[in-house]
Write an enzyme that holds these catalytic residues in place. Structure first.
Site, PDB file in Angstrom:
ATOM      1  N   PRO A  11      -3.465  -7.421  -4.056  1.00 37.91           N
ATOM      2  CA  PRO A  11      -4.863  -5.726  -4.389  1.00 37.91           C
ATOM      3  C   PRO A  11      -4.822  -4.590  -2.603  1.00 37.91           C
ATOM      4  O   PRO A  11      -4.363  -5.497  -1.377  1.00 37.91           O
ATOM      5  CB  PRO A  11      -6.386  -7.208  -4.324  1.00 37.91           C
ATOM      6  CG  PRO A  11      -5.067  -8.244  -3.134  1.00 37.91           C
ATOM      7  CD  PRO A  11      -3.621  -8.135  -3.645  1.00 37.91           C
ATOM      8  N   ASN A  12      -5.392  -4.359  -3.028  1.00 45.78           N
ATOM      9  CA  ASN A  12      -5.550  -3.144  -1.801  1.00 45.78           C
ATOM     10  C   ASN A  12      -4.476  -1.996  -1.418  1.00 45.78           C
ATOM     11  O   ASN A  12      -4.189  -0.190  -1.416  1.00 45.78           O
ATOM     12  CB  ASN A  12      -5.966  -3.157  -0.145  1.00 45.78           C
ATOM     13  CG  ASN A  12      -7.632  -4.307  -0.777  1.00 45.78           C
ATOM     14  OD1 ASN A  12      -8.202  -3.540  -0.993  1.00 45.78           O
ATOM     15  ND2 ASN A  12      -7.567  -5.195  -0.587  1.00 45.78           N
ATOM     16  N   ARG A  19      -5.035   3.313   3.459  1.00 40.15           N
ATOM     17  CA  ARG A  19      -5.431   2.416   4.142  1.00 40.15           C
ATOM     18  C   ARG A  19      -5.441   1.888   4.523  1.00 40.15           C
ATOM     19  O   ARG A  19      -4.356   1.930   5.220  1.00 40.15           O
ATOM     20  CB  ARG A  19      -5.155   1.280   2.949  1.00 40.15           C
ATOM     21  CG  ARG A  19      -5.580   0.028   3.545  1.00 40.15           C
ATOM     22  CD  ARG A  19      -5.375  -1.313   2.809  1.00 40.15           C
ATOM     23  NE  ARG A  19      -5.241  -2.289   3.213  1.00 40.15           N
ATOM     24  CZ  ARG A  19      -4.997  -3.560   3.080  1.00 40.15           C
ATOM     25  NH1 ARG A  19      -4.029  -3.577   2.239  1.00 40.15           N
ATOM     26  NH2 ARG A  19      -5.026  -4.574   2.980  1.00 40.15           N
ATOM     27  N   TYR A  24      -0.261  -0.148   8.043  1.00 36.69           N
ATOM     28  CA  TYR A  24       0.809   0.302   7.248  1.00 36.69           C
ATOM     29  C   TYR A  24       1.150   1.838   6.761  1.00 36.69           C
ATOM     30  O   TYR A  24       2.230   1.795   5.744  1.00 36.69           O
ATOM     31  CB  TYR A  24      -0.802   0.060   6.061  1.00 36.69           C
ATOM     32  CG  TYR A  24      -1.461  -1.495   5.735  1.00 36.69           C
ATOM     33  CD1 TYR A  24      -2.658  -1.201   5.613  1.00 36.69           C
ATOM     34  CD2 TYR A  24      -0.371  -2.473   5.582  1.00 36.69           C
ATOM     35  CE1 TYR A  24      -3.169  -2.856   5.951  1.00 36.69           C
ATOM     36  CE2 TYR A  24      -1.386  -3.518   5.976  1.00 36.69           C
ATOM     37  CZ  TYR A  24      -2.433  -4.092   6.423  1.00 36.69           C
ATOM     38  OH  TYR A  24      -3.288  -4.910   6.125  1.00 36.69           O
ATOM     39  N   ASN A  73       4.454  -9.078  -2.336  1.00 36.69           N
ATOM     40  CA  ASN A  73       3.389  -8.787  -1.208  1.00 36.69           C
ATOM     41  C   ASN A  73       1.977  -9.277  -1.980  1.00 36.69           C
ATOM     42  O   ASN A  73       2.219  -8.194  -2.621  1.00 36.69           O
ATOM     43  CB  ASN A  73       3.415  -6.886  -0.973  1.00 36.69           C
ATOM     44  CG  ASN A  73       2.904  -6.930   0.673  1.00 36.69           C
ATOM     45  OD1 ASN A  73       1.497  -7.938   0.186  1.00 36.69           O
ATOM     46  ND2 ASN A  73       2.970  -5.666   1.063  1.00 36.69           N
ATOM     47  N   ALA A  76      -3.562  -9.967   0.867  1.00 38.41           N
ATOM     48  CA  ALA A  76      -4.841 -11.153   1.339  1.00 38.41           C
ATOM     49  C   ALA A  76      -4.471 -12.699   0.339  1.00 38.41           C
ATOM     50  O   ALA A  76      -4.830 -13.437   0.983  1.00 38.41           O
ATOM     51  CB  ALA A  76      -6.509 -10.401   0.741  1.00 38.41           C
ATOM     52  N   GLU A  97       8.399 -13.214  -0.066  1.00 39.67           N
ATOM     53  CA  GLU A  97       7.689 -12.541   0.972  1.00 39.67           C
ATOM     54  C   GLU A  97       7.384 -10.837   0.931  1.00 39.67           C
ATOM     55  O   GLU A  97       8.317 -11.470   2.020  1.00 39.67           O
ATOM     56  CB  GLU A  97       6.825 -14.004   1.151  1.00 39.67           C
ATOM     57  CG  GLU A  97       5.882 -13.286   1.757  1.00 39.67           C
ATOM     58  CD  GLU A  97       5.222 -14.422   2.791  1.00 39.67           C
ATOM     59  OE1 GLU A  97       5.748 -15.983   2.408  1.00 39.67           O
ATOM     60  OE2 GLU A  97       4.157 -14.247   3.455  1.00 39.67           O
ATOM     61  N   HIS A  99       5.303  -8.766   3.578  1.00 32.27           N
ATOM     62  CA  HIS A  99       4.747  -7.816   4.038  1.00 32.27           C
ATOM     63  C   HIS A  99       4.711  -6.462   5.356  1.00 32.27           C
ATOM     64  O   HIS A  99       5.642  -6.704   5.629  1.00 32.27           O
ATOM     65  CB  HIS A  99       3.481  -9.255   5.143  1.00 32.27           C
ATOM     66  CG  HIS A  99       2.888  -9.795   4.429  1.00 32.27           C
ATOM     67  ND1 HIS A  99       2.791 -10.313   3.933  1.00 32.27           N
ATOM     68  CD2 HIS A  99       3.904 -11.460   4.869  1.00 32.27           C
ATOM     69  CE1 HIS A  99       2.025 -11.610   3.740  1.00 32.27           C
ATOM     70  NE2 HIS A  99       3.204 -12.171   4.044  1.00 32.27           N
ATOM     71  N   ARG A 106      -1.261 -10.200  14.031  1.00 32.40           N
ATOM     72  CA  ARG A 106      -2.585  -9.742  13.412  1.00 32.40           C
ATOM     73  C   ARG A 106      -3.715 -10.662  13.341  1.00 32.40           C
ATOM     74  O   ARG A 106      -2.916 -11.734  14.119  1.00 32.40           O
ATOM     75  CB  ARG A 106      -2.762  -9.387  11.833  1.00 32.40           C
ATOM     76  CG  ARG A 106      -2.009  -8.020  12.017  1.00 32.40           C
ATOM     77  CD  ARG A 106      -1.757  -7.421  10.812  1.00 32.40           C
ATOM     78  NE  ARG A 106      -2.793  -6.717  10.552  1.00 32.40           N
ATOM     79  CZ  ARG A 106      -3.166  -6.373   9.353  1.00 32.40           C
ATOM     80  NH1 ARG A 106      -2.246  -6.331   8.568  1.00 32.40           N
ATOM     81  NH2 ARG A 106      -4.384  -6.069   8.602  1.00 32.40           N
TER      82      ARG A 106
HETATM   83  C1  DHK Z   1      -1.071  -6.960   3.136  1.00 32.06           C
HETATM   84  C2  DHK Z   1      -2.274  -6.748   3.285  1.00 32.06           C
HETATM   85  O1  DHK Z   1      -3.251  -6.738   2.737  1.00 32.06           O
HETATM   86  C3  DHK Z   1      -3.380  -7.725   3.777  1.00 32.06           C
HETATM   87  O2  DHK Z   1      -4.056  -8.585   3.650  1.00 32.06           O
HETATM   88  C4  DHK Z   1      -1.798  -8.485   4.924  1.00 32.06           C
HETATM   89  C5  DHK Z   1       0.026  -6.991   4.085  1.00 32.06           C
HETATM   90  C6  DHK Z   1      -1.187  -7.356   4.860  1.00 32.06           C
HETATM   91  C7  DHK Z   1       1.062  -6.074   4.755  1.00 32.06           C
HETATM   92  O3  DHK Z   1       1.374  -6.116   5.822  1.00 32.06           O
HETATM   93  O4  DHK Z   1       1.225  -5.548   3.768  1.00 32.06           O
HETATM   94  O5  DHK Z   1      -1.954  -9.362   5.199  1.00 32.06           O
END
Ligand code: DHK
Length: 142
Positions: A11-12, A19, A24, A73, A76, A97, A99, A106
């Site tokens: 998500p996101n 974002r 990011y 990835n 959340a 995994e 990120h 964080r």
């Molecule tokens: C991306 C997200 O959306 C967060 O919820 C993670 C991760 C971190 C990233 O760093 O890609 O905690």
């Protein structure tokens, strides 16, 4: 033809580039995908993103039967989803995994990954470049 490496995003991440760019970066998910396809060469990949936990689980199930590796990835869901962990436990191949940010630097809520309990490797903090780097490493592992 070798089985594809599944690159799955939670998500996101569809809003990558807009974002919280201070965390990011400004690279979009489409640009990340293009960078992965350039790195992939002849290795087939499935690059997907969803905001749905159910859809992520369904794609993991698809990879169980059709994939050679998973780079995920979960965003959340990394920290909350036992269902995604249970699905990944069924996958016979390597699981990375990933990120974009260093989740360990964080807030506390980002410090306890459920996915790390099954992951072959964890990549965190390399920014969007983590994706092609992870893909290169997985190709070398196979
Ligand atoms: C991306 C997200 O959306 C967060 O919820 C993670 C991760 C971190 C990233 O760093 O890609 O905690």
């Amino acid at each position: 033809m070798s089985k594809p490496i599944y690159i799955l995003n939670g998500p996101n991440l569809n809003r990558l580039g807009k974002r919280e760019p201070e965390i990011y970066g400004k690279t979009t998910l489409a640009e990340v995908e293009a960078n992965c396809r350039a790195e992939a060469g002849t290795q087939p990949i499935e690059f997907r993103q969803t905001n749905s936990e159910t859809q992520l689980i369904d794609w993991i199930h698809e990879a169980i039967d059709n994939g050679s590796g998973i780079i995920i990835n979960p965003a959340a869901y990394t920290f909350t989803s036992i269902a995604i962990l249970d699905a990944l436990k069924q996958f016979p191949g390597p699981i990375f995994e990933l990120h974009i940010s260093n989740v360990h630097r964080r807030e506390e809520i980002y410090h306890h990954s459920l996915v790390s309990k099954i992951a072959t490797a964890v990549i965190a903090g390399l920014g969007p470049n983590g994706y092609p780097i992870a893909l290169r490493a997985m190709k070398q592992m196979m």
